[in-house]
Design a protein around this motif. Structure first.
Motif, PDB file in Angstrom:
ATOM      1  N   ALA A 136       0.861  -1.190   0.000  1.00  0.00           N
ATOM      2  CA  ALA A 136       0.000   0.000   0.000  1.00  0.00           C
ATOM      3  C   ALA A 136       0.893   1.234   0.000  1.00  0.00           C
ATOM      4  O   ALA A 136       1.954   1.253   0.626  1.00  0.00           O
ATOM      5  N   LEU A 137       0.459   2.248  -0.709  1.00  0.00           N
ATOM      6  CA  LEU A 137       1.122   3.546  -0.689  1.00  0.00           C
ATOM      7  C   LEU A 137       0.210   4.483   0.094  1.00  0.00           C
ATOM      8  O   LEU A 137      -0.961   4.628  -0.251  1.00  0.00           O
ATOM      9  N   VAL A 138       0.736   5.081   1.153  1.00  0.00           N
ATOM     10  CA  VAL A 138      -0.080   5.937   2.008  1.00  0.00           C
ATOM     11  C   VAL A 138       0.567   7.304   2.163  1.00  0.00           C
ATOM     12  O   VAL A 138       1.793   7.453   2.075  1.00  0.00           O
ATOM     13  N   VAL A 139      -0.260   8.298   2.393  1.00  0.00           N
ATOM     14  CA  VAL A 139       0.180   9.656   2.707  1.00  0.00           C
ATOM     15  C   VAL A 139      -0.431  10.006   4.032  1.00  0.00           C
ATOM     16  O   VAL A 139      -1.603   9.694   4.303  1.00  0.00           O
ATOM     17  N   GLY A 140       0.343  10.647   4.903  1.00  0.00           N
ATOM     18  CA  GLY A 140      -0.164  10.951   6.232  1.00  0.00           C
ATOM     19  C   GLY A 140       0.480  12.175   6.845  1.00  0.00           C
ATOM     20  O   GLY A 140       1.316  12.844   6.237  1.00  0.00           O
ATOM     21  N   TYR A 141       0.073  12.441   8.054  1.00  0.00           N
ATOM     22  CA  TYR A 141       0.577  13.570   8.852  1.00  0.00           C
ATOM     23  C   TYR A 141       1.123  13.002  10.156  1.00  0.00           C
ATOM     24  O   TYR A 141       0.511  12.126  10.767  1.00  0.00           O
ATOM     25  N   ARG A 142       2.276  13.500  10.598  1.00  0.00           N
ATOM     26  CA  ARG A 142       2.869  13.111  11.877  1.00  0.00           C
ATOM     27  C   ARG A 142       3.142  14.361  12.696  1.00  0.00           C
ATOM     28  O   ARG A 142       3.724  15.318  12.200  1.00  0.00           O
ATOM     29  N   ALA A 143       2.750  14.296  13.948  1.00  0.00           N
ATOM     30  CA  ALA A 143       3.093  15.347  14.917  1.00  0.00           C
ATOM     31  C   ALA A 143       4.049  14.731  15.919  1.00  0.00           C
ATOM     32  O   ALA A 143       3.740  13.708  16.536  1.00  0.00           O
TER      33      ALA A 143
END
Length: 145
Positions: A136-143
């Motif tokens: 799977a190719l995923v895009v996300g946000y990390r804090a």
């Protein structure tokens, strides 16, 4: 691409920084595959990360590689095969390998956009004879706190 939509999250912890541009992170995560699979996924991984890119003053960038165990209560469809061609070897436990690139503003490196390629793998048969896996190719946000 595929018949699943993924949603998930992870908790990571920076274990060490060494040789100036390298970091070691530990991560545990979970996701849910909705669509053809309708099932969860859980992993533990160690990430080796690099952040010594020459454009860091413009866009803070890291590149990481991970490795660790991955468990699914229900096998993704791509790993089960089809009724006409079922996969001979399957396993709920496989290897988690996930290259990742993160991008952030240099003034706020704790807020990252990430692009991650998630790969469940039998590691060429090392996990119960499994040669296949799910990707799977995923895009996300990390804090980062």
């Amino acid at each position: 691409w595929g018949e699943d939509t993924l949603a998930g999250g992870a908790y990571s912890y920076r274990l060490a920084r060494f040789w100036r541009f390298f970091m070691l992170d530990a991560e545990m995560g979970t996701l849910y595959r909705h669509g053809a699979t309708n099932g969860g996924e859980f992993w533990l991984a160690a990430y080796l990360r690099y952040d010594g890119f020459p454009w860091t003053e413009y866009v803070y960038t890291t590149f990481g590689l991970s490795m660790g165990p991955d468990f699914v209560p229900r096998l993704p469809r791509v790993e089960r095969g089809t009724a006409q061609r079922p996969e001979a070897d399957t396993s709920r436990w496989l290897n988690y390998f996930s290259p990742e690139i993160t991008l952030a503003l240099p003034s706020a490196p704790q807020h990252e956009i990430l692009i991650r390629y998630i790969h469940r793998s039998g590691m060429f048969g090392l996990y119960n004879g499994v040669w296949e896996g799910a990707n799977a190719l995923v895009v996300g946000y990390r804090a980062r706190f």
